[in-house]
Design a protein around this motif. Structure first.
Motif, short mmCIF file in Angstrom:
data_model
loop_
_atom_site.label_atom_id
_atom_site.label_comp_id
_atom_site.label_asym_id
_atom_site.label_seq_id
_atom_site.Cartn_x
_atom_site.Cartn_y
_atom_site.Cartn_z
N GLU A 187 -8.25 21.49 93.77
CA GLU A 187 -7.08 22.37 93.75
C GLU A 187 -6.57 22.60 95.18
O GLU A 187 -5.36 22.57 95.42
N ALA A 188 -7.50 22.80 96.10
CA ALA A 188 -7.11 23.01 97.50
C ALA A 188 -6.50 21.72 98.07
O ALA A 188 -5.57 21.77 98.87
N LEU A 189 -7.02 20.58 97.63
CA LEU A 189 -6.50 19.30 98.09
C LEU A 189 -5.06 19.09 97.61
O LEU A 189 -4.21 18.64 98.37
N LEU A 190 -4.78 19.44 96.37
CA LEU A 190 -3.41 19.33 95.84
C LEU A 190 -2.47 20.26 96.61
O LEU A 190 -1.37 19.86 97.00
N GLU A 191 -2.91 21.47 96.86
CA GLU A 191 -2.09 22.43 97.60
C GLU A 191 -1.82 21.90 99.01
O GLU A 191 -0.70 22.00 99.52
N ARG A 192 -2.82 21.35 99.62
CA ARG A 192 -2.69 20.77 100.96
C ARG A 192 -1.70 19.62 100.96
O ARG A 192 -0.86 19.49 101.86
N ALA A 193 -1.77 18.76 99.94
CA ALA A 193 -0.84 17.63 99.83
C ALA A 193 0.60 18.13 99.68
O ALA A 193 1.52 17.57 100.30
N LYS A 248 9.80 15.27 99.47
CA LYS A 248 10.22 14.22 98.54
C LYS A 248 9.07 13.72 97.65
O LYS A 248 9.24 13.62 96.44
N PRO A 249 7.91 13.39 98.22
CA PRO A 249 6.82 13.01 97.30
C PRO A 249 6.27 14.27 96.63
O PRO A 249 6.02 15.28 97.29
N GLU A 250 6.15 14.21 95.31
CA GLU A 250 5.67 15.36 94.54
C GLU A 250 4.44 14.94 93.75
O GLU A 250 4.56 14.50 92.60
N PRO A 251 3.26 15.08 94.32
CA PRO A 251 2.06 14.66 93.61
C PRO A 251 1.78 15.56 92.41
O PRO A 251 2.00 16.77 92.47
N VAL A 252 1.32 14.95 91.33
CA VAL A 252 0.94 15.70 90.13
C VAL A 252 -0.50 16.18 90.28
O VAL A 252 -0.84 17.30 89.91
N SER A 253 -1.35 15.31 90.84
CA SER A 253 -2.73 15.70 91.10
C SER A 253 -3.24 14.96 92.33
O SER A 253 -2.81 13.84 92.62
N VAL A 254 -4.12 15.64 93.04
CA VAL A 254 -4.81 15.05 94.19
C VAL A 254 -6.26 15.48 94.02
O VAL A 254 -6.53 16.67 93.90
N VAL A 297 -4.70 10.56 105.71
CA VAL A 297 -4.94 9.79 104.48
C VAL A 297 -4.09 10.35 103.34
O VAL A 297 -3.48 9.59 102.58
N ILE A 298 -4.00 11.66 103.26
CA ILE A 298 -3.16 12.28 102.22
C ILE A 298 -1.71 11.87 102.42
O ILE A 298 -1.01 11.47 101.47
N ILE A 299 -1.22 11.94 103.65
CA ILE A 299 0.17 11.56 103.92
C ILE A 299 0.40 10.09 103.59
O ILE A 299 1.42 9.72 103.00
N HIS A 300 -0.55 9.23 103.96
CA HIS A 300 -0.46 7.81 103.65
C HIS A 300 -0.25 7.63 102.14
O HIS A 300 0.64 6.88 101.71
N GLU A 301 -1.04 8.34 101.35
CA GLU A 301 -0.92 8.21 99.89
C GLU A 301 0.35 8.87 99.37
O GLU A 301 0.98 8.37 98.44
N LEU A 302 0.76 9.97 99.97
CA LEU A 302 2.03 10.60 99.57
C LEU A 302 3.20 9.64 99.77
O LEU A 302 4.09 9.54 98.92
N VAL A 303 3.19 8.93 100.90
CA VAL A 303 4.28 7.98 101.17
C VAL A 303 4.26 6.86 100.12
O VAL A 303 5.32 6.38 99.70
N HIS A 304 3.08 6.48 99.65
CA HIS A 304 3.01 5.46 98.59
C HIS A 304 3.68 5.93 97.30
O HIS A 304 4.10 5.11 96.49
N LEU A 305 3.79 7.23 97.09
CA LEU A 305 4.52 7.73 95.92
C LEU A 305 6.00 7.39 96.03
O LEU A 305 6.71 7.29 95.03
N LEU A 306 6.47 7.19 97.28
CA LEU A 306 7.87 6.84 97.52
C LEU A 306 8.06 5.35 97.76
O LEU A 306 9.06 4.78 97.32
N VAL A 307 7.15 4.74 98.49
CA VAL A 307 7.25 3.32 98.89
C VAL A 307 5.91 2.66 98.57
O VAL A 307 4.92 2.91 99.25
#
Length: 171
Positions: free
Chosen positions: A63-69, A80-86, A123-133
């Motif tokens: 839960e803290a990881l999702l909030e952080r993302a 712009k990237p909106e993760p559903v779960s992390v 690492v979180i940002i890297h994966e967030l960007v993958h939600l877009l690209v």
């Protein structure tokens, strides 16, 4: 979960300090030899609580990881990237993280737990960007580079892999 194994070591050379550390699946508590049994029990309990608190700070929940993302997405990627779960996962031995853009899920390797926050943020940002690209093209890296410590974090992870005698890893 089995009960915690605690080994108490007393030393006549230890005058005033009490310390504790984890050694595999047991906890070692170091005490001065002169400490009475009741005081020793209190110190063991206190040190176990301190270790647990320290470890919980170093091992955030899903839960803290999702909030952080979400906070990182807002701060560095205009939300712009909106993760559903992390979530943390144990089954990633060759990646630091992964994501599934189709459903907005991100998985972060538990091997990162305990590393500096700015590295985990990368690492979180890297994966967030993958939600877009989805690919690792120029557009992808331009977005990742919006995180000021991106290059430093990549270097840290490469060094971490080298020190562990493993091949450099991908996110």
């Amino acid at each position: 979960m089995p009960p915690e194994t605690v080994e108490v070591r007393r030393s006549s050379r230890r005058r005033r300090t009490v310390s504790a550390y984890r050694d595999g699946d047991k906890t070692i508590v170091l005490l001065p030899a002169w400490l009475s049994g009741e005081d020793a029990d209190e110190w063991v309990s206190r040190m176990l609580d301190r270790l647990a608190a320290k470890e919980s700070r170093r091992r955030p929940t899903d839960e803290a990881l999702l909030e952080r993302a979400k906070e990182l997405s807002t701060r560095y990627l205009d939300g712009k990237p909106e993760p559903v779960s992390v979530r943390w996962v144990d089954n990633q031995q060759h990646r630091w993280g992964s994501c599934t853009p189709e459903n907005g899920t991100i998985r972060i390797s538990t091997r990162l737990k305990g590393l500096p926050e700015w590295v985990i943020n990368y690492v979180i940002i890297h994966e967030l960007v993958h939600l877009l690209v989805p690919s690792h093209g120029a557009k992808f890296w331009a977005l990742v580079e919006q995180y000021p410590k991106a290059e430093r974090a990549r270097g840290f992870l490469e060094g971490f892999s080298a020190a562990a005698h493993t091949a450099p890893e991908e996110c």
